[in-house]
Design a protein around this motif. Structure first.
Motif, mmCIF file in Angstrom:
data_model
loop_
_atom_site.group_PDB
_atom_site.id
_atom_site.type_symbol
_atom_site.label_atom_id
_atom_site.label_comp_id
_atom_site.label_asym_id
_atom_site.label_seq_id
_atom_site.Cartn_x
_atom_site.Cartn_y
_atom_site.Cartn_z
ATOM 1 N N SER A 59 -2.941 5.850 19.195
ATOM 2 C CA SER A 59 -2.724 5.312 20.539
ATOM 3 C C SER A 59 -1.758 4.129 20.589
ATOM 4 N N PRO A 60 -1.840 3.156 19.661
ATOM 5 C CA PRO A 60 -0.914 2.018 19.764
ATOM 6 C C PRO A 60 0.554 2.438 19.746
ATOM 7 N N GLY A 61 0.895 3.388 18.878
ATOM 8 C CA GLY A 61 2.274 3.842 18.815
ATOM 9 C C GLY A 61 2.705 4.565 20.071
ATOM 10 N N LEU A 62 1.789 5.365 20.631
ATOM 11 C CA LEU A 62 2.093 6.071 21.874
ATOM 12 C C LEU A 62 2.385 5.078 22.990
ATOM 13 N N TYR A 63 1.520 4.077 23.133
ATOM 14 C CA TYR A 63 1.746 3.023 24.128
ATOM 15 C C TYR A 63 3.057 2.286 23.847
#
Length: 311
Positions: A59-63
């Motif tokens: 999730s952090p990379g997607l955001y």
């Protein structure tokens, strides 16, 4: 193999970086910038923390990619003792060190020539929401904070041993005895997996929700076990993460949570305790894990507006 759960956009540069935190633990991180970012100017920057048990490739990379598309310099990282970051034993969970990891990220970003030190914000997803807020309580360099599907892990751990005095005593005695076992073993015992594997309609709904992300191709990463050292609970019980949340004011906080999230009460209660300026945004129909990766539900326009206005 890195196993990012999303494809890298052709206009985004992802750079693997590393630095040490205050405990001299080497942090593995990714820096996302738009290819058109002018490094001769100072820019707004964001730090994005992973869900409790998650890693930067999820999730952090997607955001980060989506927010880098909007002009921010964005840093994601693996928490100490987890992912590709350093620290032994592996999968240790520590409230103080996980909070420190956010301040260490500020150290790194604030020493980049193209980052405006007065314009650094943080986003905490799930458990990182509590860690980001806790860091901001005592680190005024974090100028604005957003949480998504927030978990207060210290409260969660306290609730896990809350009951009668006898229940609490037995729980703490059991953990204390486990320390003897871990001390003499090659590696500490881990908690049970929080994300179910091989789930069906009879699986606990929360375990299934996490399993549908962590245990399927949707969000699987080999470093994200959804498990931590079993003796971590007392540290969290003794470290109430949000005890001074009102100290963050006058810096703003944006709480984001789904209306169907089992964790909604964490955001509601933290919002009630925080001082102004603050906002609670609920996403209609969204569950806790929906806001990890379902981009059609994640209110990115609101997130961009919040940080553009307040950084």
């Amino acid at each position: 193999m890195d196993n990012y759960i999303f494809d890298l956009d052709e206009n985004i540069t992802r750079t693997a970086v590393s630095y040490t935190n205050r405990y001299d633990i080497r942090i593995s991180a990714d820096l996302y910038t738009h290819m058109d970012l002018d490094a001769s100017e100072e820019h707004r920057a964001l730090i994005i923390g992973a869900p409790y048990g998650g890693v930067k490739e999820q999730s952090p990379g997607l955001y980060a990619q989506i927010l880098a598309q909007r002009g921010f310099a964005v840093l994601t990282f693996d928490p100490s003792y987890n992912g590709y970051s350093g620290g032994e034993p592996r999968h240790l969970s520590s409230p103080e060190i996980f909070v420190e990891d956010f301040s260490a990220a500020v150290d790194y970003l604030g020493t980049r020539e193209y980052v405006n030190r007065e314009s650094i914000g943080a986003i905490g997803i799930c458990g990182s929401g509590g860690f980001a807020l806790s860091a901001a309580q005592v680190d005024p360099r974090i100028r604005a904070i957003a949480t998504v599907s927030m978990y207060d892990i210290s409260r969660m751990q306290l609730e896990s041993i809350t009951g009668s005095e006898e229940d609490r005593t037995q729980a703490l005695e059991s953990i204390a005895e486990q320390r003897y076992i871990d001390f003499e073993a090659e590696a500490p015992v881990l908690t049970g997996r929080g994300a179910a594997i091989g789930f069906d309609e009879n699986t606990d709904p929360v375990a299934r929700e996490f399993g549908e992300f962590y245990s399927t191709p949707r969000g699987y990463h080999h470093n994200a076990l959804s498990q931590f050292t079993a003796t971590s609970t007392p540290a969290f019980v003794n470290f109430p993460l949000l005890e001074h949340i009102e100290w963050i004011s006058p810096r703003p906080i944006l709480f984001i949570a789904g209306t169907e999230a089992h964790s909604l009460y964490f955001s509601e209660d933290a919002y009630a305790s925080a001082a102004q300026p603050k906002e609670l945004l609920t996403v209609s129909g969204a569950s806790h894990v929906d806001l990890y990766d379902k981009t059609e539900l994640i209110p990115f326009d609101k997130i961009v507006e919040f940080f553009t206005t307040n950084l």
